[in-house]
Write a protein that holds these residues in place. Structure first.
Motif, PDB file in Angstrom:
ATOM      1  N   THR A   1      69.575 -22.385  20.466  1.00  9.68           N
ATOM      2  CA  THR A   1      69.712 -23.286  22.126  1.00  9.68           C
ATOM      3  C   THR A   1      71.041 -23.861  21.975  1.00  9.68           C
ATOM      4  O   THR A   1      71.726 -23.773  22.812  1.00  9.68           O
ATOM      5  N   ASP A   2      71.546 -24.543  20.614  1.00 10.40           N
ATOM      6  CA  ASP A   2      72.759 -25.369  20.722  1.00 10.40           C
ATOM      7  C   ASP A   2      74.065 -24.215  21.106  1.00 10.40           C
ATOM      8  O   ASP A   2      75.068 -24.665  21.401  1.00 10.40           O
ATOM      9  N   ARG A   3      74.026 -22.870  20.412  1.00 11.09           N
ATOM     10  CA  ARG A   3      74.780 -22.108  20.706  1.00 11.09           C
ATOM     11  C   ARG A   3      74.803 -21.209  21.628  1.00 11.09           C
ATOM     12  O   ARG A   3      75.936 -20.477  22.007  1.00 11.09           O
ATOM     13  N   HIS A   4      73.830 -21.228  22.655  1.00 11.69           N
ATOM     14  CA  HIS A   4      73.410 -20.141  23.698  1.00 11.69           C
ATOM     15  C   HIS A   4      74.713 -20.450  24.715  1.00 11.69           C
ATOM     16  O   HIS A   4      74.874 -21.665  25.270  1.00 11.69           O
ATOM     17  N   PRO A   5      75.555 -19.374  25.270  1.00 16.45           N
ATOM     18  CA  PRO A   5      76.219 -19.685  26.356  1.00 16.45           C
ATOM     19  C   PRO A   5      75.636 -20.183  27.619  1.00 16.45           C
ATOM     20  O   PRO A   5      76.628 -20.971  28.401  1.00 16.45           O
TER      21      PRO A   5
END
Length: 196
Positions: free
Chosen positions: A52-56
């Motif tokens: 989630t934290d890395r999702h564009p």
């Protein structure tokens, strides 16, 4: 993501669901005495948070918030996404939200002995407030954000964020609609490959 999403994404196994909820209450390596499925659920919870934290889409959603709200956008989005999930739960689950919510609270009651004290307190809070089903209601979301804000050590705007989230409703809904199916696929593929 928050408790409703983590419980849903854990799949049908009760140990995994319990671990999915406990992921916010267990720091460091999980106790090896916990059942393996609970430890797997905690690991999935952490993998979901990382995805989630890395999702564009999520990164783009965070960028929509102006200071001083941007610093707390991650917390607010976790809560808002649970609100969107709860509000349209029939789209994502065959089980009605009240039944899912009741079953989750029942699981926490049955597994009370495995809960850390912080999770036990949260389970009482869930029962008292009909969570996670009540996350569908903006008023409950507002109270939950304010409660989180009060627990943080520094001054923060979380108690004032509901109107900000509501003003961003259309772009945040579009973000969620694009992001959540990818998160579901991630969790579905991750579960069979869980590290043992």
């Amino acid at each position: 993501m928050n408790h409703l999403a983590h419980a849903l994404l854990a799949g049908a196994d009760e140990e995994w669901i319990l671990g999915g909820v406990l992921g916010d209450f267990v720091r460091g390596a999980p106790d090896p005495a916990l059942p393996s499925g609970v430890r797997d659920g905690i690991a999935l919870h952490r993998a979901i948070d990382g995805f989630t934290d890395r999702h564009p889409e999520v990164l783009s959603a965070r960028a929509l918030f102006e200071p001083p709200y941007r610093r707390y956008a991650g917390i607010a989005l976790d809560m808002w996404f649970d609100h969107l999930l709860a509000r349209d739960f029939a789209r994502w689950s065959t089980l009605p939200l009240p039944d899912f919510s009741s079953a989750l609270r029942g699981l926490l009651d049955r597994q009370d002995a495995l809960l850390p004290s912080t999770a036990r307190r949260f389970a009482h809070y869930m029962r008292a407030n009909d969570l996670p089903a009540a996350y569908a209601e903006p008023e409950m979301l507002d109270r939950a954000l304010a409660g989180i804000g009060q627990r943080l050590h520094r001054d923060n705007p979380l108690g004032r964020m509901l109107p900000v989230l509501q003003d961003l409703e259309a772009p945040l809904q579009a973000c969620f609609d694009a992001f959540f199916p990818e998160l579901q696929r991630f969790a579905t593929h991750w579960r069979p490959t869980a590290p043992r």
